[in-house]
Design a protein around this motif. Structure first.
Motif: not given
Ligand code: HAM
Length: 415
Positions: A341-368
């Motif tokens: 679901e998160a990947l689908r969201l990332v993709q949709r935001l990027r398609e709308k033209g936003s600069r989007v980043d996220f953690a590529l591997a599982p990480a603690k929320v604080g780290k993210q």
């Protein structure tokens, strides 16, 4: 393995600073109706031996290639531009107003303001002989520097006229074949000792006093520059220019107007230089194409030094750099089961033209969240317990609200 002297690595910070300079160059050149072009990095060495002349020939990065051609990495653009335009002159409406901003190479001694690889903005107008073109080009050079936040207290354009020097030399019996040698003595007047200049001028039957008298009292030739000065005054740019006949320029092809731009503090080497080269296309095309032309080159090295030193210019650049963050939105994945679901969201935001980043591997929320801060993002969207709703968080204020996916998408592009 070490970096070669005079060359630069561009880590992301330096690349961003370089992009800032390029963006202002492109923006202001565009406002003056200039279009971008480019040419090859390598040319036959003959092009520079014959057309550039002067000091530049001794500074070439040249070698013999595998096809036994003696080639050189471009030290400047003007001979390439003249070659290109002479070859396809009929395809373009006059005047041509072209710019480029690539890298150039000169084997110079590394020093403040001078490297062996540098960027140089070139702006040239071809096919227009009137003084209106001279003034337009000078106004462009001024407005580019103003575009960085530099003002009349920071830099000055020094204008001169090679034709005036040619007349001066001719009246004293110096033939055309020796004109360039004579100009090179004038070019070095400020750097050479008096005794040295006196000696070199005596070879042309002149004294330093005669030359200085001409510099301090430009008569007929000044009238030629007057209409250019009037034009610039009408644009409100008069305070940026001065007539200074000590400027003659080191390159062989210049004909009439020549100019250089200096910092007012006198700390730096020239910021830019240029002039008319009304005969270069004719020479390049063996007489087939006759086209007046003029232009200037502005390097990035001295310019960056000046921006560092001038508070307004420095602040303007830093504001630009601050606004150009790596990411705007960071998607925080608080529940690994929701990765799709998160990947689908990332993709949709990027398609709308936003600069989007996220953690590529599982990480603690604080780290993210830490990664979100580092990315420069203004917002984090948390995909977690609230699903199918999302937690939308403004990172600076820590304010948050719950939104549906479609509501989040509708926020993009962000103002
Ligand atoms: P130039 O005076 O040789 O002119 O160079 C113009 C500018 O390029 C200089 O004022 C300086 O800012 C920068 N520059 C030159 N050499 C270096 C270097 N080694 N390191 C850093 N910056 C440097 C020309 O090249 C002419 N082709 C300009 C022109 C265009 N004339 C007509 N159209």
């Amino acid at each position: 393995m070490q970096l070669l002297p005079g060359f630069r690595d561009f880590y992301p910070e330096e690349c961003a600073r370089r992009n800032y300079i390029l963006s202002v160059w492109r923006d202001v050149a565009g406002r003056y109706g200039f279009v971008e072009y480019d040419g090859p990095v390598l040319e036959s060495i003959e092009l520079y031996r014959k057309k550039s002349g002067g000091e530049l020939v001794g500074q070439l990065f040249d070698f013999v290639d595998k096809g036994e051609r003696h080639v050189a990495m471009r030290p400047e653009m003007t001979p390439t531009l003249a070659r290109m335009v002479a070859a396809r002159e009929r395809d373009y409406k006059k005047p041509l107003k072209w710019f480029c901003a690539p890298s150039f190479f000169r084997y110079e001694k590394q020093q403040r303001g001078r490297l062996r690889e540098f960027l140089q903005l070139n702006c040239d107008i071809l096919g227009e002989a009137s003084a209106g073109a001279d003034a337009e080009l000078l106004a462009l050079a001024i407005d580019i520097l103003r575009g960085f936040g530099l003002g009349p207290a920071d830099f000055v354009l020094r204008l001169s006229d090679r034709d005036a020097w040619a007349e001066f030399a001719k009246a004293r019996g110096v033939g055309e074949d020796r004109l360039l040698d004579f100009l090179s003595v004038v070019d070095k007047l400020e750097r050479a000792s008096e005794a040295e200049s006196e000696k070199r001028l005596s070879d042309f039957g002149m004294t330093l006093q005669q030359v200085r008298a001409f510099i301090s009292n430009p008569t007929a030739e000044a009238t030629k520059l007057n209409s250019i000065l009037e034009d610039l005054k009408a644009r409100g740019l008069g305070e940026y220019v001065e007539v200074d006949l000590t400027i003659v320029r080191g390159l062989a092809y210049y004909t009439g107007l020549v100019f250089e731009v200096f910092d007012r503090g006198g700390k730096e080497r020239a910021l830019a230089g240029g002039g008319r080269y009304d005969r270069l296309l004719e020479v390049m095309s063996d007489g087939k194409v006759k086209m007046p032309a003029l232009g200037f080159g502005m390097g990035d090295v001295v310019l960056a030094n000046l921006i560092d030193d001038v508070e307004v210019a420095n602040q303007r650049r830093n504001a630009w750099l601050g606004a150009n963050r790596a990411a705007e939105i960071f998607v925080v994945l608080a529940k690994e089961e929701l990765r799709s679901e998160a990947l689908r969201l990332v993709q949709r935001l990027r398609e709308k033209g936003s600069r989007v980043d996220f953690a590529l591997a599982p990480a603690k929320v604080g780290k993210q969240f830490q990664a979100a801060e580092q990315s420069g993002a203004q917002f984090a969207v948390v995909v977690g317990d609230e699903w199918p709703q999302l937690k939308w968080k403004e990172l600076a204020t820590r304010q948050e609200r719950l939104l549906d996916v479609d509501e989040v998408i509708s926020l993009v592009p962000m103002k």
